[in-house]
Design a protein around this motif. Structure first.
Motif, PDB file in Angstrom:
ATOM      1  N   GLY A  51      -0.735  12.284  -1.942  1.00 35.27           N
ATOM      2  CA  GLY A  51       0.259  11.573  -0.893  1.00 35.27           C
ATOM      3  C   GLY A  51       1.677  11.466  -1.528  1.00 35.27           C
ATOM      4  O   GLY A  51       1.776  11.569  -2.551  1.00 35.27           O
ATOM      5  N   GLU A  52       2.595  11.119  -0.660  1.00 37.03           N
ATOM      6  CA  GLU A  52       2.628  11.355   0.757  1.00 37.03           C
ATOM      7  C   GLU A  52       2.685  12.701   1.136  1.00 37.03           C
ATOM      8  O   GLU A  52       3.675  13.441   0.880  1.00 37.03           O
ATOM      9  N   ILE A  53       1.546  13.203   2.151  1.00 38.22           N
ATOM     10  CA  ILE A  53       1.862  14.649   2.510  1.00 38.22           C
ATOM     11  C   ILE A  53       1.737  14.451   4.049  1.00 38.22           C
ATOM     12  O   ILE A  53       1.381  13.466   4.384  1.00 38.22           O
TER      13      ILE A  53
ATOM     14  N   ASP B  11      -0.129   6.799   7.789  1.00 35.19           N
ATOM     15  CA  ASP B  11       0.959   5.779   7.593  1.00 35.19           C
ATOM     16  C   ASP B  11       2.004   5.755   8.623  1.00 35.19           C
ATOM     17  O   ASP B  11       2.328   6.706   9.284  1.00 35.19           O
ATOM     18  N   HIS B  12       2.752   4.576   8.409  1.00 34.60           N
ATOM     19  CA  HIS B  12       3.944   4.507   9.203  1.00 34.60           C
ATOM     20  C   HIS B  12       3.479   4.364  10.860  1.00 34.60           C
ATOM     21  O   HIS B  12       4.202   5.038  11.805  1.00 34.60           O
ATOM     22  N   VAL B  13       2.418   3.837  11.022  1.00 36.75           N
ATOM     23  CA  VAL B  13       2.086   3.689  12.384  1.00 36.75           C
ATOM     24  C   VAL B  13       2.579   2.579  13.119  1.00 36.75           C
ATOM     25  O   VAL B  13       3.176   1.561  12.575  1.00 36.75           O
TER      26      VAL B  13
ATOM     27  N   ALA C 260       0.846  -1.052  -0.089  1.00 37.56           N
ATOM     28  CA  ALA C 260      -0.116   0.118  -0.008  1.00 37.56           C
ATOM     29  C   ALA C 260       0.733   1.335  -0.032  1.00 37.56           C
ATOM     30  O   ALA C 260       0.231   2.289  -0.007  1.00 37.56           O
ATOM     31  N   HIS C 261       2.123   1.226   0.010  1.00 38.36           N
ATOM     32  CA  HIS C 261       3.162   2.463   0.225  1.00 38.36           C
ATOM     33  C   HIS C 261       4.504   1.945  -0.256  1.00 38.36           C
ATOM     34  O   HIS C 261       5.215   1.259   0.310  1.00 38.36           O
ATOM     35  N   VAL C 262       4.864   2.372  -1.414  1.00 40.36           N
ATOM     36  CA  VAL C 262       6.190   2.175  -1.913  1.00 40.36           C
ATOM     37  C   VAL C 262       6.822   3.527  -2.489  1.00 40.36           C
ATOM     38  O   VAL C 262       6.127   4.572  -2.658  1.00 40.36           O
ATOM     39  N   HIS C 263       7.904   3.533  -2.852  1.00 36.95           N
ATOM     40  CA  HIS C 263       8.737   4.413  -3.522  1.00 36.95           C
ATOM     41  C   HIS C 263       9.496   3.913  -4.568  1.00 36.95           C
ATOM     42  O   HIS C 263      10.700   3.721  -4.750  1.00 36.95           O
ATOM     43  N   ALA C 264       8.586   3.631  -5.809  1.00 31.14           N
ATOM     44  CA  ALA C 264       9.292   2.834  -6.803  1.00 31.14           C
ATOM     45  C   ALA C 264      10.485   3.542  -7.543  1.00 31.14           C
ATOM     46  O   ALA C 264      11.282   2.760  -7.968  1.00 31.14           O
TER      47      ALA C 264
ATOM     48  N   SER D  11       5.417  -1.887   2.541  1.00 34.56           N
ATOM     49  CA  SER D  11       6.775  -1.821   2.849  1.00 34.56           C
ATOM     50  C   SER D  11       7.576  -0.381   2.739  1.00 34.56           C
ATOM     51  O   SER D  11       8.773  -0.399   3.443  1.00 34.56           O
ATOM     52  N   ASP D  12       6.986   0.719   2.206  1.00 35.20           N
ATOM     53  CA  ASP D  12       7.537   1.915   2.229  1.00 35.20           C
ATOM     54  C   ASP D  12       8.840   1.878   1.728  1.00 35.20           C
ATOM     55  O   ASP D  12       9.932   2.658   1.964  1.00 35.20           O
ATOM     56  N   MET D  13       9.351   0.933   0.724  1.00 37.38           N
ATOM     57  CA  MET D  13      10.691   0.719   0.260  1.00 37.38           C
ATOM     58  C   MET D  13      11.112   1.801  -0.694  1.00 37.38           C
ATOM     59  O   MET D  13      10.548   2.552  -1.250  1.00 37.38           O
TER      60      MET D  13
HETATM   61 ZN   LIG Z   1       7.155   6.599   2.215  1.00 39.16          ZN
END
Ligand SMILES: [Zn+2]
Length: 251
Positions: A100-102, A161-163, A4-8, A208-210
């Motif tokens: 996002g992400e904001i 996010d990042h809870v 649900a949240h990556v930085h490709a 993963s917020d990779m």
């Molecule tokens: Zn992020």
């Protein structure tokens, strides 16, 4: 599975194949601060890259990439209003599923102003928002973030996010979707499993917020594996690894 949240844009081509082989079918790549965002041109080029190059790189490996676009609190250029004015154009594009992400990194006045303007835009356009919480002073910054969200936007549009353990008690008091970022230095797969046992699976999505920080492209499949070992039902696993994110983003 959905990440649900990556930085490709910060990841090698091969990561997308690894994810697809492990069963990740879709991911949402969020705008962030991969470069010194000195002018609006850099921020807009970054957004264009996510929408074109990264979507293509992922697709070639069987991973469907969606995007969240916006001004990250560490990406506020002097001419940020130019980016803000361009955002509605990007938000109408087919693969863009959220602003996002904001959010806030330090709670400076300029961060608050840029965050509020984007929340207003999202609320007006009825778009979902992916809200960042920082590593430093996490609890204090998340409290300020939370009070701005309460004041500015319909809670059903928000994914905080990042809870982690330090803010989860505060986060579950609100009607937001909650992103559980499983990443080295943030939350391990085992810690994620303990949190899901304690708080239930209804409101959480896994990501993963990779990025260029220490990351694991297989965070979501590894957490799913740990959930199986811990005896979660298939339906519970499906919620956090797929359905909650699918419903929130409409993907
Ligand atoms: Zn992020």
């Amino acid at each position: 599975m959905i990440d649900a949240h990556v930085h490709a844009d910060t990841r090698p081509y091969e990561d997308f194949e690894k994810m697809a082989v492990a069963g990740v079918e879709k991911a949402v790549s969020c705008a962030h601060d991969p470069l010194r965002m000195s002018t609006s041109d850099v921020v807009l080029d970054h957004i264009n890259r996510i929408l074109k190059n990264d979507t293509k790189r992922a697709a070639e490996n069987g991973l469907k990439l969606y995007a969240a676009v916006g001004i990250h609190p560490r990406s506020i250029s002097k001419d940020w209003e130019t980016v803000l004015n361009e955002l509605p154009y990007f938000l109408e594009k087919e693969n863009v599923v959220a602003v996002g992400e904001i959010g806030l990194e330090t709670t400076s006045n300029i961060e608050k102003e840029v965050f509020k303007k984007q929340l207003q835009l999202a609320d007006n356009m009825n778009m979902k928002v992916v809200v960042h919480t920082p590593r430093q002073n996490k609890y204090e910054v998340a409290r300020v973030t939370s009070s701005i969200l309460e004041e500015m936007i319909n809670p059903s549009l928000v994914q905080l996010d990042h809870v982690d353990n330090s803010i989860v008690d505060m986060a579950v008091e609100h009607d937001w979707n909650l992103g559980l970022t499983v990443q080295p230095l943030k939350v391990t797969p085992d810690e994620a499993v303990s949190m899901l046992k304690e708080y239930g699976v209804d409101r959480f999505v896994l990501d993963s917020d990779m990025s260029s920080s220490p990351s694991d492209p297989l965070s979501v499949p590894k957490t799913v594996h740990k959930m199986k070992l811990a005896g979660f039902e298939d339906s519970e696993i499906k919620k956090v690894s797929h359905s909650n994110a699918a419903e929130f983003y409409g993907i």
